[in-house]
Design a protein around this motif. Structure first.
Motif, short mmCIF file in Angstrom:
data_model
loop_
_atom_site.label_atom_id
_atom_site.label_comp_id
_atom_site.label_asym_id
_atom_site.label_seq_id
_atom_site.Cartn_x
_atom_site.Cartn_y
_atom_site.Cartn_z
N CYS A 167 26.03 69.65 12.56
CA CYS A 167 26.84 68.90 13.54
C CYS A 167 27.98 68.16 12.85
N SER A 197 27.99 69.41 18.03
CA SER A 197 26.62 69.44 18.53
C SER A 197 26.06 70.85 18.50
N HIS A 201 32.14 71.97 19.26
CA HIS A 201 32.70 70.69 18.84
C HIS A 201 33.64 70.19 19.92
N THR A 226 23.40 66.16 17.54
CA THR A 226 24.79 65.81 17.72
C THR A 226 25.24 64.81 16.66
N SER A 227 26.50 64.92 16.28
CA SER A 227 27.02 64.04 15.24
C SER A 227 27.12 62.60 15.72
#
Length: 159
Positions: free
Chosen positions: A14, A31, A45, A81-82
């Motif tokens: 991510c 994600s 993204h 997810t980031s």
């Protein structure tokens, strides 16, 4: 549930997707959707730079899952997810019945960093996922990825 080494591997992907987004001139968020067997089923993204501010990867995952997975598959899947889901994405996640969320950096962290840099706050309240989707299991942030995410955010939003 604690964040495992497998979770960290997916979160690192991510972060890579967030870097891809930033390199493409977009906001650094990425994600992936992973099924019960550990297969990545969808990855994306952020794509908001074109003007559609709803083009978040978590929202794209929810739409893709609703169209491509049986409800039981959605419930057993994990979204990595980031950055912690915004309220729009948390609601979409809950409405389509996706399972666990694991994130690298929290909305509270991002809000704090934006304030530290004197950057504008997001147009939507940065609420925890649990305030929007209380039945969704959530894990994060991942301290191992804090500096990587802060650096990406600073590159995009810092002054």
């Amino acid at each position: 549930m604690a964040i495992s080494e497998t979770d960290l591997d997916h979160l690192r992907r991510c972060v890579d997707l967030a870097r891809e987004a930033l390199d493409a001139g977009d906001e650094p968020f990425g994600s992936v959707l992973v099924d019960r067997a550990g297969r990545v089923r969808f990855a994306d993204h952020n794509r908001v730079s074109g003007g559609d501010r709803t083009r978040h990867p978590e929202f794209a995952i929810a739409k893709w899952a609703a169209e491509n997975l049986h409800p039981d598959e959605r419930a057993a899947a994990t979204v990595y997810t980031s950055g912690e889901h915004c309220p729009m994405c948390a609601a979409a996640h809950a409405w389509v019945g996706l399972g666990r969320i694991v994130y690298a950096a929290s909305s509270a962290q991002l809000s704090g960093w934006l304030a530290e840099w004197g950057a504008a706050a997001p147009p939507v309240a940065t609420l925890p996922i649990g305030d929007i989707a209380p039945a969704v299991p959530v894990d994060g942030p991942a301290p191992e990825l804090t500096e990587a995410m802060k650096a990406l955010y600073r590159e995009k939003f810092g002054t």
